[in-house]
Design a protein around this motif. Structure first.
Motif, mmCIF file in Angstrom:
data_model
loop_
_atom_site.group_PDB
_atom_site.id
_atom_site.type_symbol
_atom_site.label_atom_id
_atom_site.label_comp_id
_atom_site.label_asym_id
_atom_site.label_seq_id
_atom_site.Cartn_x
_atom_site.Cartn_y
_atom_site.Cartn_z
ATOM 1 N N ALA A 36 2.623 -20.550 -96.152
ATOM 2 C CA ALA A 36 2.429 -18.704 -95.415
ATOM 3 C C ALA A 36 3.445 -17.966 -95.981
ATOM 4 C CB ALA A 36 1.712 -18.951 -93.554
ATOM 5 N N VAL A 37 4.685 -18.673 -95.706
ATOM 6 C CA VAL A 37 5.866 -18.170 -95.702
ATOM 7 C C VAL A 37 5.361 -17.425 -96.934
ATOM 8 C CG1 VAL A 37 7.887 -17.254 -96.354
ATOM 9 C CG2 VAL A 37 6.820 -18.939 -94.109
ATOM 10 N N LEU A 38 5.089 -18.201 -97.897
ATOM 11 C CA LEU A 38 5.769 -17.488 -99.687
ATOM 12 C C LEU A 38 3.618 -16.641 -99.709
ATOM 13 C CD1 LEU A 38 6.077 -21.198 -101.050
ATOM 14 C CD2 LEU A 38 7.431 -18.971 -101.173
ATOM 15 N N ALA A 39 2.840 -16.865 -98.915
ATOM 16 C CA ALA A 39 1.816 -15.763 -98.826
ATOM 17 C C ALA A 39 2.380 -14.401 -98.788
ATOM 18 C CB ALA A 39 0.901 -16.331 -98.590
ATOM 19 N N ASP A 40 2.693 -14.284 -97.328
ATOM 20 C CA ASP A 40 3.541 -13.358 -97.208
ATOM 21 C C ASP A 40 5.010 -12.169 -98.344
ATOM 22 O OD1 ASP A 40 2.930 -11.846 -94.510
ATOM 23 O OD2 ASP A 40 4.067 -13.307 -93.504
ATOM 24 N N LYS A 41 5.270 -13.745 -98.217
ATOM 25 C CA LYS A 41 6.517 -13.274 -99.518
ATOM 26 C C LYS A 41 5.759 -12.462 -100.599
ATOM 27 C CE LYS A 41 11.048 -13.846 -102.296
ATOM 28 N NZ LYS A 41 10.783 -14.458 -103.668
ATOM 29 N N VAL A 42 4.706 -12.617 -101.070
ATOM 30 C CA VAL A 42 3.567 -12.543 -102.777
ATOM 31 C C VAL A 42 3.175 -11.242 -102.137
ATOM 32 C CG1 VAL A 42 1.829 -13.141 -103.747
ATOM 33 C CG2 VAL A 42 3.835 -14.884 -103.358
ATOM 34 N N PHE A 43 2.665 -11.440 -101.437
ATOM 35 C CA PHE A 43 1.882 -10.075 -100.866
ATOM 36 C C PHE A 43 3.008 -8.912 -101.101
ATOM 37 C CE2 PHE A 43 0.549 -7.122 -97.119
ATOM 38 C CZ PHE A 43 -0.486 -6.421 -97.988
ATOM 39 N N THR A 45 6.257 -8.575 -102.388
ATOM 40 C CA THR A 45 6.698 -8.363 -103.118
ATOM 41 C C THR A 45 5.753 -7.599 -104.451
ATOM 42 O OG1 THR A 45 7.812 -10.477 -103.441
ATOM 43 C CG2 THR A 45 7.818 -9.477 -105.289
ATOM 44 N N MET A 46 4.170 -7.329 -104.449
ATOM 45 C CA MET A 46 3.751 -7.412 -105.207
ATOM 46 C C MET A 46 3.458 -5.372 -104.528
ATOM 47 S SD MET A 46 0.595 -9.832 -105.830
ATOM 48 C CE MET A 46 -0.600 -8.940 -104.302
ATOM 49 N N ILE A 47 3.083 -5.162 -102.915
ATOM 50 C CA ILE A 47 3.605 -3.841 -102.814
ATOM 51 C C ILE A 47 5.012 -3.414 -103.201
ATOM 52 C CG2 ILE A 47 4.180 -2.304 -100.878
ATOM 53 C CD1 ILE A 47 1.295 -4.098 -101.615
ATOM 54 N N ALA A 48 6.410 -3.823 -103.333
ATOM 55 C CA ALA A 48 7.565 -3.390 -103.748
ATOM 56 C C ALA A 48 7.550 -3.494 -105.375
ATOM 57 C CB ALA A 48 8.778 -4.603 -103.018
ATOM 58 N N ILE A 49 6.998 -4.214 -106.224
ATOM 59 C CA ILE A 49 7.032 -3.902 -107.303
ATOM 60 C C ILE A 49 5.868 -2.250 -107.432
ATOM 61 C CG2 ILE A 49 5.231 -4.539 -109.372
ATOM 62 C CD1 ILE A 49 6.155 -7.035 -108.345
ATOM 63 N N PHE A 50 4.560 -2.283 -106.757
ATOM 64 C CA PHE A 50 4.092 -0.984 -106.651
ATOM 65 C C PHE A 50 4.913 -0.162 -106.699
ATOM 66 C CE2 PHE A 50 1.129 2.433 -104.957
ATOM 67 C CZ PHE A 50 0.386 2.791 -106.236
ATOM 68 N N LEU A 68 -1.512 1.791 -96.342
ATOM 69 C CA LEU A 68 -2.381 1.310 -96.111
ATOM 70 C C LEU A 68 -1.703 -0.475 -95.933
ATOM 71 C CD1 LEU A 68 -5.514 0.767 -95.596
ATOM 72 C CD2 LEU A 68 -5.958 0.640 -97.869
ATOM 73 N N ALA A 69 -0.948 -0.718 -97.047
ATOM 74 C CA ALA A 69 -0.980 -2.434 -96.975
ATOM 75 C C ALA A 69 0.293 -2.921 -96.383
ATOM 76 C CB ALA A 69 0.415 -2.483 -98.376
ATOM 77 N N GLY A 70 1.059 -1.805 -95.214
ATOM 78 C CA GLY A 70 1.901 -1.684 -94.281
ATOM 79 C C GLY A 70 0.712 -2.381 -93.241
ATOM 80 N N LEU A 71 0.553 -1.324 -92.786
ATOM 81 C CA LEU A 71 -0.747 -1.651 -91.668
ATOM 82 C C LEU A 71 -1.775 -2.652 -91.949
ATOM 83 C CD1 LEU A 71 -2.914 2.589 -90.955
ATOM 84 C CD2 LEU A 71 -0.521 1.177 -90.202
ATOM 85 N N LEU A 72 -2.043 -3.445 -92.953
ATOM 86 C CA LEU A 72 -3.037 -4.259 -93.467
ATOM 87 C C LEU A 72 -1.783 -5.564 -93.592
ATOM 88 C CD1 LEU A 72 -6.174 -2.684 -94.973
ATOM 89 C CD2 LEU A 72 -5.686 -3.086 -92.754
ATOM 90 N N GLY A 73 -0.616 -5.477 -93.603
ATOM 91 C CA GLY A 73 0.193 -6.347 -93.673
ATOM 92 C C GLY A 73 0.247 -6.950 -91.851
ATOM 93 N N ILE A 74 -0.483 -6.913 -91.306
ATOM 94 C CA ILE A 74 0.026 -6.783 -89.769
ATOM 95 C C ILE A 74 -0.875 -8.407 -90.152
ATOM 96 C CG2 ILE A 74 -1.404 -6.079 -88.810
ATOM 97 C CD1 ILE A 74 1.349 -7.418 -86.910
ATOM 98 N N LEU A 75 -1.849 -8.159 -90.676
ATOM 99 C CA LEU A 75 -3.366 -8.896 -90.625
ATOM 100 C C LEU A 75 -2.171 -11.003 -91.140
ATOM 101 C CD1 LEU A 75 -5.647 -7.157 -91.484
ATOM 102 C CD2 LEU A 75 -6.084 -8.521 -89.549
#
Length: 89
Positions: A36-43, A45-50, A68-75
């Protein structure tokens, strides 16, 4: 090439390596909390790369996607807490 372009390219490469290492660990581990933590990190990190890539590449949707990713990141955070609590409310 300007210094900014070189710095951004090096940053994107470093973040990509971190992303690949996280994905490898995600496939290797068996613990649900670590996944779960790594899935958050991957998400994130992809936003940071973009966001880093948009510094040198002009696009019309540069900051709408991270917003949009920040708003949906709460999920992802809520799903992480559900994994930790084993689905209890």
């Amino acid at each position: 090439m300007s210094a900014l372009t070189i710095i951004v390219a090096v940053s994107v490469v470093m973040m990509t390596l971190a992303l690949l290492a996280s994905l490898a660990l995600l496939l290797k581990t068996r613990e649900d909390t670590t996944r779960a933590v790594l899935a958050d990190k991957v998400f994130y990190t992809m936003i940071a790369i973009f966001v880093t890539w948009t510094i040198i590449t002009p696009t019309s949707i540069s900051y709408e996607i991270p917003l949009l990713a920040g708003l949906l990141g709460i999920l992802t955070t809520v799903s992480f807490s559900r994994v930790l609590s084993k689905g209890r409310r």
